[in-house]
Design a protein around this motif. Structure first.
Motif, PDB file in Angstrom:
ATOM      1  N   GLU A 121       0.828  -1.206   0.000  1.00  0.00           N
ATOM      2  CA  GLU A 121       0.000   0.000   0.000  1.00  0.00           C
ATOM      3  C   GLU A 121       0.863   1.257   0.000  1.00  0.00           C
ATOM      4  OE1 GLU A 121      -3.033   2.404   3.003  1.00  0.00           O
ATOM      5  OE2 GLU A 121      -2.653   0.272   3.334  1.00  0.00           O
ATOM      6  N   GLY A 122       0.472   2.207  -0.819  1.00  0.00           N
ATOM      7  CA  GLY A 122       1.133   3.504  -0.838  1.00  0.00           C
ATOM      8  C   GLY A 122       2.343   3.597  -1.746  1.00  0.00           C
ATOM      9  N   LEU A 123       2.746   2.493  -2.355  1.00  0.00           N
ATOM     10  CA  LEU A 123       3.927   2.529  -3.218  1.00  0.00           C
ATOM     11  C   LEU A 123       3.545   2.935  -4.638  1.00  0.00           C
ATOM     12  CD1 LEU A 123       5.989  -0.604  -2.118  1.00  0.00           C
ATOM     13  CD2 LEU A 123       6.031   1.741  -1.246  1.00  0.00           C
ATOM     14  N   SER A 124       4.207   3.970  -5.134  1.00  0.00           N
ATOM     15  CA  SER A 124       3.949   4.449  -6.491  1.00  0.00           C
ATOM     16  C   SER A 124       4.563   3.497  -7.512  1.00  0.00           C
ATOM     17  CB  SER A 124       4.565   5.837  -6.672  1.00  0.00           C
ATOM     18  OG  SER A 124       5.988   5.754  -6.601  1.00  0.00           O
ATOM     19  N   ALA A 125       4.181   3.689  -8.760  1.00  0.00           N
ATOM     20  CA  ALA A 125       4.760   2.887  -9.842  1.00  0.00           C
ATOM     21  C   ALA A 125       6.269   3.095  -9.905  1.00  0.00           C
ATOM     22  CB  ALA A 125       4.110   3.258 -11.172  1.00  0.00           C
ATOM     23  N   ASP A 126       6.725   4.316  -9.666  1.00  0.00           N
ATOM     24  CA  ASP A 126       8.166   4.600  -9.678  1.00  0.00           C
ATOM     25  C   ASP A 126       8.881   3.870  -8.551  1.00  0.00           C
ATOM     26  OD1 ASP A 126       7.930   6.212 -11.893  1.00  0.00           O
ATOM     27  OD2 ASP A 126       7.942   8.102 -10.773  1.00  0.00           O
ATOM     28  N   ALA A 127       8.262   3.847  -7.370  1.00  0.00           N
ATOM     29  CA  ALA A 127       8.878   3.159  -6.228  1.00  0.00           C
ATOM     30  C   ALA A 127       8.972   1.663  -6.495  1.00  0.00           C
ATOM     31  CB  ALA A 127       8.070   3.426  -4.963  1.00  0.00           C
ATOM     32  N   THR A 177       0.159   2.695   6.697  1.00  0.00           N
ATOM     33  CA  THR A 177       0.622   2.595   5.312  1.00  0.00           C
ATOM     34  C   THR A 177       1.010   1.149   5.085  1.00  0.00           C
ATOM     35  OG1 THR A 177       2.101   3.562   3.637  1.00  0.00           O
ATOM     36  CG2 THR A 177       3.037   3.185   5.830  1.00  0.00           C
ATOM     37  N   TRP A 214       9.310   4.528   1.581  1.00  0.00           N
ATOM     38  CA  TRP A 214       8.948   5.009   0.243  1.00  0.00           C
ATOM     39  C   TRP A 214       7.541   5.591   0.196  1.00  0.00           C
ATOM     40  CZ3 TRP A 214      10.621  -0.411  -1.749  1.00  0.00           C
ATOM     41  CH2 TRP A 214      12.017  -0.511  -1.654  1.00  0.00           C
ATOM     42  N   SER A 215       6.624   5.049   0.981  1.00  0.00           N
ATOM     43  CA  SER A 215       5.236   5.525   0.923  1.00  0.00           C
ATOM     44  C   SER A 215       5.014   6.769   1.784  1.00  0.00           C
ATOM     45  CB  SER A 215       4.266   4.411   1.336  1.00  0.00           C
ATOM     46  OG  SER A 215       4.543   3.961   2.647  1.00  0.00           O
ATOM     47  N   ARG A 216       5.741   6.851   2.934  1.00  0.00           N
ATOM     48  CA  ARG A 216       5.584   8.022   3.810  1.00  0.00           C
ATOM     49  C   ARG A 216       6.941   8.401   4.423  1.00  0.00           C
ATOM     50  NH1 ARG A 216       0.322   7.614   7.629  1.00  0.00           N
ATOM     51  NH2 ARG A 216       1.022   9.754   7.981  1.00  0.00           N
TER      52      ARG A 216
END
Length: 241
Positions: free
Chosen positions: A141-147, A218, A224-226
């Motif tokens: 949860e919360g991880l972007s495509a870039d991450a 998260t 990476w998410s927060r």
């Protein structure tokens, strides 16, 4: 901002498949606010090390110990996820080195336990699984495509020797080290309920002498998410002693 030399050194220890790079955004937030933070790549997770697949939990604990003894003043160790085994080992060996341990969606390892005792002897390491499979084991949860792309590109297989090794702990002084849990994929209220209920997974937590619980809702990779929020928790807890 000038770093306060009286503040603790913060050792950032990443979990499985990760190196020091995993803490980049957290590190930026910590250093910009004047904190001394040192991210580590544990033995076995350095892709340039030709012998990395033979590295052990003892090697990893020794690397953390060296980083701690090489720092002046108090040391706070921050352990994410699978870093719990080597960090538990070094806390058992030298609890006096640390003013606090901060578990990030993690917690102390129990004696006599291995992460994957049946991991095949003829396999060098565990590769990062497909994200669909990983998400069934730990929240992304919360991880972007870039991450996720960076995670995939930079992940290093976790050595089988590390996964199979049983954690041996004998020093009850490890329970005296002030402890913080940054609770991400599991809320603190549930963790505390499981501790009170005597759940075997949280037996070590029940023995801790001084514990703070902080919720950071998260997924399993909050660096990476927060990252800013995680850095704030690390900074405030590192300065609380």
């Amino acid at each position: 901002m000038t770093t306060d030399t009286s503040s603790p050194t913060i050792l950032l220890i990443p979990g499985h498949w990760l190196g020091a790079w995993a803490w980049d955004e957290v590190l930026e937030n910590l250093t910009s606010s004047g904190h001394r933070a040192v991210p580590l790549t544990l033995p076995g997770l350095d892709e340039t090390d030709a012998g990395r697949v033979t590295r052990t939990l003892a090697d990893q604990a020794t690397a953390i110990e060296r980083a701690a003894t090489g720092s002046s003043g108090p040391v706070v160790v921050v352990a994410h996820s699978g870093a719990n085994a080597p960090v538990s080992l070094v806390l058992d060996r030298h609890p006096e080195l640390f003013s606090r341990v901060i578990w990030v969606d993690s917690g102390p390892a129990a004696p006599g336990v291995a992460f994957a005792p049946d991991f095949p002897e003829d396999v060098d390491g565990l590769e990062l699984p497909p994200f669909e499979m990983l998400g069934e084991q730990a929240s992304i949860e919360g991880l972007s495509a870039d991450a996720l792309e960076r995670f995939r590109e930079r992940a290093v297989s976790e050595p089988g020797t590390v996964l199979r090794q049983v954690v041996q702990l004998t020093n009850d002084a490890r329970f005296d080290v002030p402890t913080t849990f940054a609770c991400c994929s599991m809320p603190s209220a549930l963790i505390q309920d499981l501790v009170k209920a005597g759940h075997p997974m949280f037996a070590e937590v029940a023995k801790l002498k001084s514990v703070n619980y902080i919720d950071l809702p998260t997924g399993h990779w909050p660096m990476w998410s927060r990252p800013a929020d995680l850095a704030h928790i690390i900074a405030s807890e590192s300065s609380s002693d």
